[in-house]
Write an enzyme that holds these catalytic residues in place. Structure first.
Site, mmCIF file in Angstrom:
data_model
loop_
_atom_site.group_PDB
_atom_site.id
_atom_site.type_symbol
_atom_site.label_atom_id
_atom_site.label_comp_id
_atom_site.label_asym_id
_atom_site.label_seq_id
_atom_site.Cartn_x
_atom_site.Cartn_y
_atom_site.Cartn_z
ATOM 1 C CB ALA A 50 -0.909 0.000 1.221
ATOM 2 C CE LYS A 110 11.239 6.531 14.974
ATOM 3 N NZ LYS A 110 11.788 5.934 13.820
ATOM 4 C CD GLU A 134 14.022 -6.455 18.141
ATOM 5 O OE1 GLU A 134 13.721 -7.414 18.834
ATOM 6 O OE2 GLU A 134 14.613 -5.458 18.595
ATOM 7 C CB VAL A 137 13.655 0.174 20.011
ATOM 8 C CG1 VAL A 137 14.747 0.767 20.897
ATOM 9 C CG2 VAL A 137 12.284 0.509 20.561
ATOM 10 N N GLY A 139 16.614 0.135 15.068
ATOM 11 C CA GLY A 139 16.752 -0.503 13.758
ATOM 12 C C GLY A 139 17.083 -1.983 13.811
ATOM 13 N N GLY A 192 22.881 12.548 4.254
ATOM 14 C CA GLY A 192 21.617 11.803 4.281
ATOM 15 C C GLY A 192 21.293 11.181 5.631
ATOM 16 C CD GLU A 195 14.157 12.534 7.886
ATOM 17 O OE1 GLU A 195 13.673 12.990 6.838
ATOM 18 O OE2 GLU A 195 14.202 11.328 8.156
ATOM 19 C CE LYS A 210 14.499 5.177 17.300
ATOM 20 N NZ LYS A 210 15.622 5.781 16.561
ATOM 21 N N GLY A 322 18.343 2.838 8.478
ATOM 22 C CA GLY A 322 18.720 2.382 7.134
ATOM 23 C C GLY A 322 17.776 1.291 6.664
HETATM 24 N N1 HSE Z 1 16.217 9.173 12.626
HETATM 25 C C1 HSE Z 1 16.625 8.035 13.384
HETATM 26 C C2 HSE Z 1 18.102 8.117 13.686
HETATM 27 C C3 HSE Z 1 16.383 6.716 12.714
HETATM 28 O O1 HSE Z 1 18.757 9.094 13.327
HETATM 29 O O2 HSE Z 1 18.593 7.227 14.329
HETATM 30 C C4 HSE Z 1 14.957 6.303 12.783
HETATM 31 O O3 HSE Z 1 14.540 6.136 14.092
#
Ligand code: HSE
Length: 454
Positions: A50, A110, A134, A137, A139, A192, A195, A210, A322
């Site tokens: 979706a 999260k 999982e 928190v 990644g 990158g 943001e 988290k 990532g």
């Molecule tokens: N923006 C977060 C970070 C990753 O910089 O760790 C996603 O939670």
């Protein structure tokens, strides 16, 4: 031994969201289909993805025939719904719809869990379906399952986490190159990591969500985002970072969830005496001794350090963000939920039996490093020390350092003092700092930083 993949009908997997993580989840579901089928005992069939705009450009690995803008219709025909779209709505409504329809759900969301997790857990409980998260928190790092399941027989005392890669990258760059915060944030954006609007990361909102999830799991108590005392990294200066190095520390943005036993006023823990019992959950920059394992978590990596009564100290380390790393955590959850569909059984439910009090920020007890500029004349240190004593804050060390290239204090007759305290409640420390700032020979309080992990 699980039954052969062919002996169970395929399980229909719906994917909500096709961004960085969703693209990798779709790829891995396809590329690893045979292995996953063998591990589960049934094939996992991706029945749809979706998205908001099915016509938008996508990675070439995405099978465009699976794209749909009808998320509700997709959810209705799935056994397992994977939500990697983020945001509160429509994610919450779609997950509730999936649960009501009897699907297991896997989410990396999260913000939604920290804000309204109990609604989802309750619905999943009522429907008798799994909810796994999982990837919400840190990644790729397995931390939800270890805290929720592996440590279910232990008593967790404290969780210290570097759970935001963007801020860890920024602070690490400041420490290694001497650049200031704005430059480091700009660099993180160019690479990158950050943001275009870095607010959620640099102001600590992402880490706070988290922290709420980890605290809930570790202490069997509902902790929501609003319960987390939060400070971001925007006030950390290049000078703070340089001073941290001079005193054997690095500055990290920590997510802290800590069990605090009540102490009576008569105990001998100095200013911590009389502290109330409960859970302290907070996110703030802190000085971490270079000898602590968290001090060596560099760049955009994440790590979570857990202190448990019987297990002792544990550290979980890896990539916290990532596409592929986060998709790894998502797929692990999908396999768990799918195995239950094939073999029976169910994952853990929300556990909140302890119902511990959530302590206010003012009740957090920690050590501090206070840097101030004072008139350099006899008796000044005594006045400052007296102010600390009056507020019950015990001094561990005082330095009047001369550190070329670190201290800005060039003015004759002005000295820089660096005071490290023993553990003290935040309320006592704040009152102390206000009193010290008001002393006649005190020019300025340059910084107040907490010391954690000592
Ligand atoms: N923006 C977060 C970070 C990753 O910089 O760790 C996603 O939670």
């Amino acid at each position: 031994m699980p039954p052969a993949a062919e002996s169970h009908p395929p399980l229909r997997v719906a994917l909500l969201g096709c961004g960085v993580v969703g693209t990798q989840v779709a790829r891995l579901l396809t590329e690893q289909a045979d292995d996953l089928a063998s591990r589960v005992g049934a094939r996992l069939e991706l029945v749809g993805i979706a998205v908001r705009n099915a016509a938008a450009p996508r990675a070439s690995s995405v099978d465009r025939s699976l794209l749909t803008e009808d998320a509700e219709g997709l959810v209705a025909r799935a056994d397992i719904v994977v939500e990697v779209m983020g945001g509160t709505e429509p994610a919450r409504s779609l997950l509730l719809r999936a649960i009501d329809a009897g699907a297991a759900v896997v989410t990396a969301n999260k913000a939604l869990l920290a804000e309204d997790g109990p609604t989802l857990y309750k619905a999943a409980d009522a429907a008798g379906v799994d909810i796994y998260f999982e990837a919400a928190v840190a990644g790729a790092i397995p931390i939800v399952r270890p805290v929720r399941e592996s440590l279910a027989g232990d008593r967790v005392r404290r969780v210290l986490g570097i759970v935001n890669g963007t801020t860890n990258y920024v602070l690490d760059q400041m420490a290694t190159t001497g650049m200031d915060l704005e430059e480091a944030v700009k660099e993180a954006q160019d690479l990158g990591y950050a943001e275009a609007d870095p607010t959620a990361d640099v102001e600590g909102y992402d880490a706070a969500a988290k922290a709420a999830i980890l605290a809930s799991l570790a202490f069997h108590t509902r902790v929501s985002l609003d319960d987390v005392a939060r400070e971001g990294i925007m006030s950390v200066t290049a000078e703070d970072v340089a001073w941290a190095a001079q005193t054997g520390h690095v500055i990290k943005l920590l997510a802290i969830a800590e069990l605090r036993e009540g102490t009576s006023a008569g105990t001998s823990v100095g200013a911590a005496a009389g502290a109330p019992a409960g859970v302290s959950v907070r996110v703030h920059p802190a000085l971490v001794p270079t000898s602590h394992p968290l001090a060596n978590v560099r760049g955009s990596f994440n790590a979570v350090f857990v202190e448990a009564e019987s297990a002792g100290e544990l550290m979980f380390y890896g990539r916290g963000a990532g596409g592929a790393p986060t998709a790894s955590a998502v797929l692990g959850d999908v396999v768990s939920a799918a195995r239950h569909r094939v073999l029976g059984g169910k994952g853990p439910q929300e556990s909140t039996y302890a119902e511990l009090a959530i302590l206010p920020a003012s009740a957090a007890v920690t050590r501090y490093q206070v840097r101030l500029e004072v008139d350099d004349r006899p008796g000044v240190l005594a006045q400052v020390a007296h102010a600390l004593a009056e507020h019950g804050v015990s001094i561990e060390a005082v330095r009047q350092p001369t550190a070329p290239g670190v201290s800005d204090v060039a003015e004759p007759g002005v000295a820089e003092l660096l005071i490290t305290t023993h553990a003290a409640p935040e309320s006592a420390l704040s009152a102390t700092v206000a009193a010290v700032a008001g002393l006649e020979p005190v020019r300025t309080i340059t910084s107040v930083l907490r010391v954690e992990g000592a």
